[in-house]
Write an enzyme that holds these catalytic residues in place. Structure first.
Site, PDB file in Angstrom:
ATOM      1  N   HIS A  60       0.819  -1.219   0.000  1.00 33.56           N
ATOM      2  CA  HIS A  60       0.000   0.000   0.000  1.00 33.56           C
ATOM      3  C   HIS A  60       0.849   1.263   0.000  1.00 33.56           C
ATOM      4  O   HIS A  60       0.569   2.214   0.733  1.00 33.56           O
ATOM      5  CB  HIS A  60      -0.926   0.000   1.218  1.00 33.56           C
ATOM      6  CG  HIS A  60      -1.953  -1.086   1.192  1.00 33.56           C
ATOM      7  ND1 HIS A  60      -2.893  -1.203   0.200  1.00 33.56           N
ATOM      8  CD2 HIS A  60      -2.177  -2.119   2.046  1.00 33.56           C
ATOM      9  CE1 HIS A  60      -3.658  -2.259   0.445  1.00 33.56           C
ATOM     10  NE2 HIS A  60      -3.238  -2.829   1.547  1.00 33.56           N
ATOM     11  N   GLU A 165      -7.139 -12.219   5.943  1.00 32.28           N
ATOM     12  CA  GLU A 165      -7.944 -11.031   5.647  1.00 32.28           C
ATOM     13  C   GLU A 165      -9.295 -11.363   5.025  1.00 32.28           C
ATOM     14  O   GLU A 165      -9.958 -10.473   4.486  1.00 32.28           O
ATOM     15  CB  GLU A 165      -7.166 -10.113   4.701  1.00 32.28           C
ATOM     16  CG  GLU A 165      -5.810  -9.682   5.253  1.00 32.28           C
ATOM     17  CD  GLU A 165      -4.948  -8.969   4.235  1.00 32.28           C
ATOM     18  OE1 GLU A 165      -5.109  -7.742   4.100  1.00 32.28           O
ATOM     19  OE2 GLU A 165      -4.116  -9.639   3.580  1.00 32.28           O
ATOM     20  N   ASP A 191      -9.533  -5.211   6.521  1.00 29.45           N
ATOM     21  CA  ASP A 191      -9.870  -5.943   5.294  1.00 29.45           C
ATOM     22  C   ASP A 191     -10.815  -7.109   5.598  1.00 29.45           C
ATOM     23  O   ASP A 191     -11.691  -7.433   4.778  1.00 29.45           O
ATOM     24  CB  ASP A 191      -8.599  -6.468   4.631  1.00 29.45           C
ATOM     25  CG  ASP A 191      -7.903  -5.396   3.799  1.00 29.45           C
ATOM     26  OD1 ASP A 191      -8.469  -4.291   3.672  1.00 29.45           O
ATOM     27  OD2 ASP A 191      -6.802  -5.651   3.293  1.00 29.45           O
TER      28      ASP A 191
END
Length: 280
Positions: A60, A165, A191
């Site tokens: 990210h 996740e 998530d």
């Protein structure tokens, strides 16, 4: 006769993983996520702030591997254990992250035991895996040691963390946690909540049930538990630390910068407003 005097001591010092030691001693590890900093200074900031660890997030962020490696090497020299969250564990990211200087990898979106076994295969040297040997490792200060000793020491030091996740991963949790070579199961609560259809509600009963399942399952399997996405919920987080979660992702460097600068601007703005009101 040992042709490499002091090899045991040198390798032990060079590959010491203080996070792994703290987790094994039942301690709580506080980690900062790096998404914004590009230089070695961010490692010094993390150390000064009191973190045990940092992980550079290549999933990210736009940080490149060279900068991630420099941050990892700076952290290691400060006694701060560095990890890299790879963008895609299915390619060559794992080996390159470890060769760059990370003392462990965090693999996102792991959903099956087959996924976990493939990650271990890439992250560990023979006989535990098939990680390709690099002739010079920055982790070892570019020193040369017998290959068998290097493989043993680096395998012992390297942490392999798989991220859970999704509900599919929860369904396969027992098999994932049983995979040899996996050190930690790290729950990305945000998530996970999105996959459950309750985005952002990390305190929802379904998320709580999932975390309880992870903690209990990993305890039986002898694996550490990490939690991310819950730093803004201290009361909730305290429940899971008490239950046995040990690796806590405390937030990102960018998030800390935004929060701190916003607070400073608000405080100075309030002072300015009061002064202006007195002069009206």
């Amino acid at each position: 006769m040992n042709d490499y005097p002091g090899i045991e001591m040198n390798l032990a010092q060079l590959t010491r993983n203080s996070v792994k030691e703290k987790l094994s001693a039942k301690g709580t590890v506080l980690s900062m996520t790096v998404t914004f900093g590009r230089g070695s200074e961010i490692a010094r900031v993390a150390k000064a702030a009191g973190f045990d660890s940092l992980y550079v997030d290549l999933e990210h962020s736009t940080i490149d591997l060279r900068d991630a490696g420099q941050i990892c090497l700076a952290a290691q020299e400060l006694g701060l254990t560095p990890f890299i969250r790879v963008a895609d564990w299915r390619g060559a990211d794992i080996g390159r992250a470890l060769d760059a200087g990370a003392m462990g990898i965090i693999a996102p979106h792991v959903e099956t035991a087959e996924d976990a076994r493939e990650i271990v295969r890439q992250a560990r040297y023979f006989p535990l895996g098939e990680r390709s040997a690099s002739p010079q490792l920055p982790l070892l200060g570019y020193r040369q040691f017998p290959v068998d000793d290097v493989f043993r020491a680096v395998n012992d030091a390297t942490m392999v963390t798989v991220m859970l996740e999704s509900e599919r991963a929860l369904d396969n949790l027992e098999a994932i946690a049983d995979v040899d070579g996996v050190d930690m199961v790290f729950v990305g609560t945000y998530d996970l909540s999105m996959d459950m259809g309750i985005p952002g509600d990390v305190c929802h009963p379904r998320v709580r049930s999932a975390l309880r399942h992870v903690v209990e399952t990993c305890r039986r399997a002898g694996k550490f538990v990490g939690i991310g996405g819950m730093a803004g919920q201290p009361d909730e987080l305290s429940i899971w630390i008490a239950a046995g979660a040990q690796f806590i992702s405390c937030g990102t460097d960018l998030g800390f910068l935004i929060k701190g600068s916003t607070l400073a601007a608000q405080r100075i703005g309030e002072i300015s407003s009061k002064v202006e009101q007195r002069h009206e």
